[in-house]
Write a protein that holds these residues in place. Structure first.
Motif, PDB file in Angstrom:
ATOM      1  N   ASN A 151      19.446   7.666 116.543  1.00 19.30           N
ATOM      2  CA  ASN A 151      20.976   7.517 115.980  1.00 19.30           C
ATOM      3  C   ASN A 151      21.784   8.434 116.726  1.00 19.30           C
ATOM      4  OD1 ASN A 151      21.079   5.382 114.288  1.00 19.30           O
ATOM      5  ND2 ASN A 151      20.088   6.357 113.058  1.00 19.30           N
ATOM      6  N   GLY A 152      21.608   8.737 118.066  1.00 13.46           N
ATOM      7  CA  GLY A 152      22.428   9.858 118.804  1.00 13.46           C
ATOM      8  C   GLY A 152      22.058  10.962 118.683  1.00 13.46           C
ATOM      9  N   VAL A 153      20.721  11.422 117.969  1.00 15.87           N
ATOM     10  CA  VAL A 153      20.207  12.848 118.021  1.00 15.87           C
ATOM     11  C   VAL A 153      18.939  12.902 118.004  1.00 15.87           C
ATOM     12  CG1 VAL A 153      19.624  14.389 116.016  1.00 15.87           C
ATOM     13  CG2 VAL A 153      21.468  12.613 115.376  1.00 15.87           C
ATOM     14  N   SER A 154      18.802  14.023 119.113  1.00 18.50           N
ATOM     15  CA  SER A 154      17.474  14.125 119.707  1.00 18.50           C
ATOM     16  C   SER A 154      16.359  14.579 118.975  1.00 18.50           C
ATOM     17  CB  SER A 154      17.482  15.002 121.165  1.00 18.50           C
ATOM     18  OG  SER A 154      18.773  13.989 121.792  1.00 18.50           O
ATOM     19  N   GLY A 155      15.268  14.791 119.730  1.00 22.83           N
ATOM     20  CA  GLY A 155      14.065  15.224 118.393  1.00 22.83           C
ATOM     21  C   GLY A 155      12.842  14.698 118.759  1.00 22.83           C
ATOM     22  N   HIS A 156      11.575  14.942 118.357  1.00 25.43           N
ATOM     23  CA  HIS A 156       9.811  14.970 118.920  1.00 25.43           C
ATOM     24  C   HIS A 156       9.787  14.294 117.217  1.00 25.43           C
ATOM     25  CE1 HIS A 156      10.643  18.048 121.479  1.00 25.43           C
ATOM     26  NE2 HIS A 156      11.945  18.980 121.479  1.00 25.43           N
ATOM     27  N   LYS A 157       8.538  13.379 118.311  1.00 31.04           N
ATOM     28  CA  LYS A 157       7.995  12.529 118.077  1.00 31.04           C
ATOM     29  C   LYS A 157       6.198  13.112 118.024  1.00 31.04           C
ATOM     30  CE  LYS A 157       5.142   8.498 117.597  1.00 31.04           C
ATOM     31  NZ  LYS A 157       5.650   6.526 118.015  1.00 31.04           N
ATOM     32  N   LEU A 158       5.991  13.894 117.032  1.00 34.17           N
ATOM     33  CA  LEU A 158       4.127  14.217 117.658  1.00 34.17           C
ATOM     34  C   LEU A 158       3.116  13.448 117.173  1.00 34.17           C
ATOM     35  CD1 LEU A 158       5.362  17.992 116.133  1.00 34.17           C
ATOM     36  CD2 LEU A 158       5.703  17.120 118.247  1.00 34.17           C
ATOM     37  N   THR A 159       2.678  13.157 117.588  1.00 34.30           N
ATOM     38  CA  THR A 159       0.871  12.357 116.818  1.00 34.30           C
ATOM     39  C   THR A 159      -0.310  13.568 117.218  1.00 34.30           C
ATOM     40  OG1 THR A 159       0.562  11.757 119.142  1.00 34.30           O
ATOM     41  CG2 THR A 159       1.903  10.362 118.018  1.00 34.30           C
ATOM     42  N   ALA A 160      -1.510  13.289 116.262  1.00 36.24           N
ATOM     43  CA  ALA A 160      -2.580  14.024 116.394  1.00 36.24           C
ATOM     44  C   ALA A 160      -3.783  13.253 115.514  1.00 36.24           C
ATOM     45  CB  ALA A 160      -2.764  15.304 115.919  1.00 36.24           C
ATOM     46  N   THR A 161      -5.141  13.294 115.914  1.00 35.76           N
ATOM     47  CA  THR A 161      -6.110  13.728 115.222  1.00 35.76           C
ATOM     48  C   THR A 161      -6.485  14.863 114.311  1.00 35.76           C
ATOM     49  OG1 THR A 161      -6.403  11.274 116.825  1.00 35.76           O
ATOM     50  CG2 THR A 161      -8.238  11.726 115.095  1.00 35.76           C
ATOM     51  N   VAL A 162      -7.099  14.324 113.649  1.00 35.20           N
ATOM     52  CA  VAL A 162      -7.306  15.101 112.785  1.00 35.20           C
ATOM     53  C   VAL A 162      -9.191  15.498 112.985  1.00 35.20           C
ATOM     54  CG1 VAL A 162      -7.870  16.408 110.120  1.00 35.20           C
ATOM     55  CG2 VAL A 162      -5.329  15.388 111.041  1.00 35.20           C
ATOM     56  N   MET A 163     -10.150  16.584 113.735  1.00 37.59           N
ATOM     57  CA  MET A 163     -11.355  16.709 113.486  1.00 37.59           C
ATOM     58  C   MET A 163     -12.123  18.405 113.124  1.00 37.59           C
ATOM     59  SD  MET A 163     -12.319  13.622 114.759  1.00 37.59           S
ATOM     60  CE  MET A 163     -14.048  14.477 114.891  1.00 37.59           C
ATOM     61  N   GLY A 164     -12.666  18.220 111.830  1.00 35.20           N
ATOM     62  CA  GLY A 164     -12.374  19.344 111.591  1.00 35.20           C
ATOM     63  C   GLY A 164     -12.094  20.092 110.362  1.00 35.20           C
ATOM     64  N   MET A 165     -11.119  19.549 109.122  1.00 31.37           N
ATOM     65  CA  MET A 165      -9.866  19.533 108.714  1.00 31.37           C
ATOM     66  C   MET A 165     -10.578  20.405 106.983  1.00 31.37           C
ATOM     67  SD  MET A 165      -5.955  18.533 107.725  1.00 31.37           S
ATOM     68  CE  MET A 165      -4.749  19.629 107.699  1.00 31.37           C
ATOM     69  N   GLU A 166     -11.561  19.241 107.361  1.00 33.29           N
ATOM     70  CA  GLU A 166     -11.685  19.279 105.580  1.00 33.29           C
ATOM     71  C   GLU A 166     -12.660  20.531 105.358  1.00 33.29           C
ATOM     72  OE1 GLU A 166     -12.288  14.279 103.406  1.00 33.29           O
ATOM     73  OE2 GLU A 166     -13.487  15.129 104.862  1.00 33.29           O
TER      74      GLU A 166
END
Length: 221
Positions: A151-166
């Protein structure tokens, strides 16, 4: 003294016969031209009609979110559409101002006033706080950062996979293999965050979440 011949001679008869044949041929030719012209007009009309119908069919687009329902968050200054079957967290008034929690099922939706954010979180906050939502920790692997415009607003799309967080986080850690998708926008003096969590046990709603963000999310600030 010669006798006067009566009737027509052979030459005259031939001439008359030729004239009759020419008249018949001329009449047939005129009829054929008219008949061909009518057929051509019908063919052209049918062809143009088919093209018009084809154009109408081709130009008609189906909105995949047409039967979705609209959610608005006045405190967060945003709105979006979502599938009618989705569940919102109970007691939304207990959530932080500008925070909304949604999920495809009651088992995967988060809980307000807790550390459980569930499968989808939508929020906004005053100022630029985008740095707080980056995937910087070591347990966020295979991370990506893609520029997006909604909608005319610039931003970022981030992706990641979790390993070792728990093992690294005492409370609220995601299990290994969890996929995270996060949209971040800064506009109108506010930071907008939309997060999707795909734990291994969660139903896959990523395509609907992506459609929600790219086709229905609105900034109202």
């Amino acid at each position: 003294m010669h006798k006067r011949q009566s009737g027509f001679g052979i030459v005259e008869l031939l001439i008359i016969l030729l004239i009759i044949l020419m008249l018949i041929f001329a009449g047939w030719w005129v009829w054929k031209k008219k008949h061909d012209s009518k057929d051509s007009g019908k063919h052209t009309s049918t062809s143009e009609s088919s093209k018009k119908d084809s154009g109408k069919t081709g130009s008609k687009t189906v909105d995949p979110t047409d039967d979705w329902v609209t959610y608005s968050n006045a405190e967060g200054n945003f709105s979006f559409k979502h599938p009618a079957s989705w569940v919102q967290a109970a007691h939304p008034e207990l959530c932080s101002e500008g925070l909304a929690l949604f999920a495809p099922t009651a088992d995967t939706v988060g809980h307000c006033a807790s550390e459980d954010g569930g499968q989808m979180q939508f929020s906004s906050a005053a100022g630029d706080v985008s740095a707080e939502y980056q995937f910087g920790e070591a347990y966020y692997t295979a991370s990506t950062d893609t520029a997006v415009t909604i909608n005319g607003v610039s931003g970022h799309k981030l992706t990641a996979t979790v390993m070792g967080m728990e093992a690294a986080v005492a409370v609220g850690g995601y299990p290994d293999g969890t996929t995270l998708v996060r949209y971040i926008f800064v506009t109108g003096g506010r930071t907008y965050i939309a997060s999707y969590v795909q734990q291994p046990s969660y139903p896959d709603a990523l395509s609907d979440f992506t459609l929600l963000m790219t086709h229905t999310f609105m900034f109202s600030a």
